[in-house]
Design a protein around this motif. Structure first.
Motif, PDB file in Angstrom:
ATOM      1  N   ARG A  14       0.876  -1.273   0.041  1.00 41.19           N
ATOM      2  CA  ARG A  14       0.090  -0.019  -0.046  1.00 41.19           C
ATOM      3  C   ARG A  14       0.746   1.432  -0.045  1.00 41.19           C
ATOM      4  N   ASP A  15       0.429   2.309  -0.498  1.00 42.78           N
ATOM      5  CA  ASP A  15       0.954   3.579  -0.762  1.00 42.78           C
ATOM      6  C   ASP A  15       1.154   4.024   0.861  1.00 42.78           C
ATOM      7  N   THR A  16       2.518   4.128   1.439  1.00 40.19           N
ATOM      8  CA  THR A  16       2.720   4.409   2.618  1.00 40.19           C
ATOM      9  C   THR A  16       2.498   5.964   3.165  1.00 40.19           C
ATOM     10  N   LEU A  17       2.589   6.882   2.212  1.00 40.33           N
ATOM     11  CA  LEU A  17       2.429   8.139   2.195  1.00 40.33           C
ATOM     12  C   LEU A  17       0.594   8.080   2.682  1.00 40.33           C
ATOM     13  N   HIS A  18      -0.142   7.722   1.722  1.00 38.78           N
ATOM     14  CA  HIS A  18      -1.703   7.785   1.812  1.00 38.78           C
ATOM     15  C   HIS A  18      -1.812   7.102   3.262  1.00 38.78           C
ATOM     16  N   MET A  19      -1.195   5.865   3.796  1.00 41.33           N
ATOM     17  CA  MET A  19      -1.624   5.321   4.978  1.00 41.33           C
ATOM     18  C   MET A  19      -1.462   6.404   6.043  1.00 41.33           C
ATOM     19  N   THR A  20       0.046   7.026   6.008  1.00 38.37           N
ATOM     20  CA  THR A  20       0.324   7.820   6.904  1.00 38.37           C
ATOM     21  C   THR A  20      -0.762   8.986   7.160  1.00 38.37           C
ATOM     22  N   ILE A  21      -1.012   9.671   6.007  1.00 40.37           N
ATOM     23  CA  ILE A  21      -1.941  10.637   6.150  1.00 40.37           C
ATOM     24  C   ILE A  21      -3.545  10.025   6.689  1.00 40.37           C
ATOM     25  N   GLU A  22      -3.696   8.946   6.159  1.00 38.92           N
ATOM     26  CA  GLU A  22      -5.005   8.433   6.449  1.00 38.92           C
ATOM     27  C   GLU A  22      -4.816   8.240   8.122  1.00 38.92           C
ATOM     28  N   PHE A  58       7.811  12.365  15.022  1.00 41.71           N
ATOM     29  CA  PHE A  58       8.096  11.287  14.074  1.00 41.71           C
ATOM     30  C   PHE A  58       8.194  10.007  14.610  1.00 41.71           C
ATOM     31  N   ASP A  59       8.872   9.642  15.751  1.00 44.54           N
ATOM     32  CA  ASP A  59       8.907   8.440  16.350  1.00 44.54           C
ATOM     33  C   ASP A  59       7.669   7.525  16.376  1.00 44.54           C
ATOM     34  N   GLU A  60       6.537   8.205  16.524  1.00 41.60           N
ATOM     35  CA  GLU A  60       5.348   7.682  16.791  1.00 41.60           C
ATOM     36  C   GLU A  60       4.838   7.155  15.305  1.00 41.60           C
ATOM     37  N   VAL A  61       5.025   7.968  14.196  1.00 42.00           N
ATOM     38  CA  VAL A  61       4.724   7.674  12.927  1.00 42.00           C
ATOM     39  C   VAL A  61       5.552   6.619  12.382  1.00 42.00           C
ATOM     40  N   LEU A  62       6.885   6.770  12.436  1.00 39.32           N
ATOM     41  CA  LEU A  62       7.655   5.625  12.122  1.00 39.32           C
ATOM     42  C   LEU A  62       7.337   4.303  12.737  1.00 39.32           C
ATOM     43  N   PHE A  91       9.800  10.178   1.061  1.00 42.21           N
ATOM     44  CA  PHE A  91      10.837  10.705   2.047  1.00 42.21           C
ATOM     45  C   PHE A  91      11.704   9.556   2.441  1.00 42.21           C
ATOM     46  N   CYS A  92      13.185   9.912   2.393  1.00 44.44           N
ATOM     47  CA  CYS A  92      14.157   9.046   2.611  1.00 44.44           C
ATOM     48  C   CYS A  92      13.738   8.273   4.246  1.00 44.44           C
ATOM     49  N   GLU A  93      13.422   9.293   5.099  1.00 43.03           N
ATOM     50  CA  GLU A  93      13.167   8.840   6.554  1.00 43.03           C
ATOM     51  C   GLU A  93      11.952   7.927   6.847  1.00 43.03           C
ATOM     52  N   LEU A  94      11.268   7.886   5.852  1.00 36.84           N
ATOM     53  CA  LEU A  94       9.976   6.936   5.861  1.00 36.84           C
ATOM     54  C   LEU A  94      10.084   5.658   5.043  1.00 36.84           C
ATOM     55  N   ILE A  95      11.460   5.686   4.252  1.00 35.93           N
ATOM     56  CA  ILE A  95      11.736   4.677   3.442  1.00 35.93           C
ATOM     57  C   ILE A  95      12.813   3.706   3.911  1.00 35.93           C
ATOM     58  N   PRO A 115       9.976  16.822  10.458  1.00 36.00           N
ATOM     59  CA  PRO A 115       8.708  16.735  11.248  1.00 36.00           C
ATOM     60  C   PRO A 115       8.650  17.906  12.104  1.00 36.00           C
ATOM     61  N   SER A 116       7.459  18.422  12.358  1.00 36.32           N
ATOM     62  CA  SER A 116       7.255  19.500  13.305  1.00 36.32           C
ATOM     63  C   SER A 116       5.777  19.238  14.086  1.00 36.32           C
TER      64      SER A 116
END
Ligand SMILES: [Mg+2]
Ligand SMILES: [Zn+2]
Length: 204
Positions: A14-22, A58-62, A91-95, A115-116
């Motif tokens: 699945r698209d991880t950006l889509h998942m993250t925004i969801e 960031f740590d929670e998302v990752l 993004f490198c940080e999420l890949i 992240p902010s």
């Protein structure tokens, strides 16, 4: 011939950006923005607005991504045999942490994220606007590197797939190529791609 892979929805199921925004962002903004791709806004502009809706640490998302993201079958074998390059509009940080989880070493060309709590800020690679699509697209990222086979699924793969010597496509990219009468090889997972590529070095 170099093998180049898209990340979201191609390496990942699945698209991880889509998942993250969801999960962490604003899906209404996401859907409104997806309609703007290729119209009022560039893909990078759309991604930037979408990422700004994320304010979680960031740590929670990752940590969440590392638990839920799955990669397509056959990836490890494909990497071992064909030494691919990953080129992502993400993004490198999420890949890179997902690749580490899979114990794979693969070069990645992607953007950076800052992240902010005020909203994550996308920092895009400096890249010239492509002569074909007018955006700083993946075709531009791969220009001058010789022939390549490309594996992709979505909007960020459209322009570059027309420059590839061989294209493996699924989902939206496959439909887009169908509409244009452009030939491609469909794939479900990397077992398919490996079978089509054959033994490394055996291609003419
Ligand atoms: Mg994709
Ligand atoms: Zn382009």
């Amino acid at each position: 011939m170099r093998l180049v892979l898209d990340w979201d929805g191609t390496v990942t199921e699945r698209d991880t950006l889509h998942m993250t925004i969801e999960r962490f962002g604003d899906l209404d903004v996401f859907h409104a923005m997806e309609e703007q791709v290729g119209r009022a806004l560039s893909l990078n502009e759309v991604i930037a607005v979408e990422m700004e809706t994320i304010t979680a640490p960031f740590d929670e998302v990752l940590g969440w991504l590392l638990e839920v993201v799955t990669v397509r079958r056959g990836l490890a074998e494909l990497v071992a045999e064909h030494d691919p390059l990953i080129v992502s509009a993400g993004f490198c940080e999420l890949i890179e942490p997902i690749l580490e989880r899979e114990r794979l070493s693969v070069p990645v060309v992607a953007n950076r994220i800052e992240p902010s709590p005020d909203g994550w800020r996308a920092v895009f690679l400096e890249r010239a606007a492509c002569a074909v699509c007018g955006e700083p697209c993946k075709r531009e990222a791969l220009a001058g590197n010789g022939p390549f086979a490309y594996v992709g699924d979505g909007v960020s793969d459209r322009c570059v797939s027309l420059a590839a010597d061989r294209v493996f496509a699924r989902d939206g990219l496959a439909r887009w190529l169908d509409e244009r009468g452009v030939a491609y090889e469909p794939f479900e997972d990397f077992v398919d791609v490996r079978a089509a590529l054959g033994e490394p070095g055996s291609e003419a």
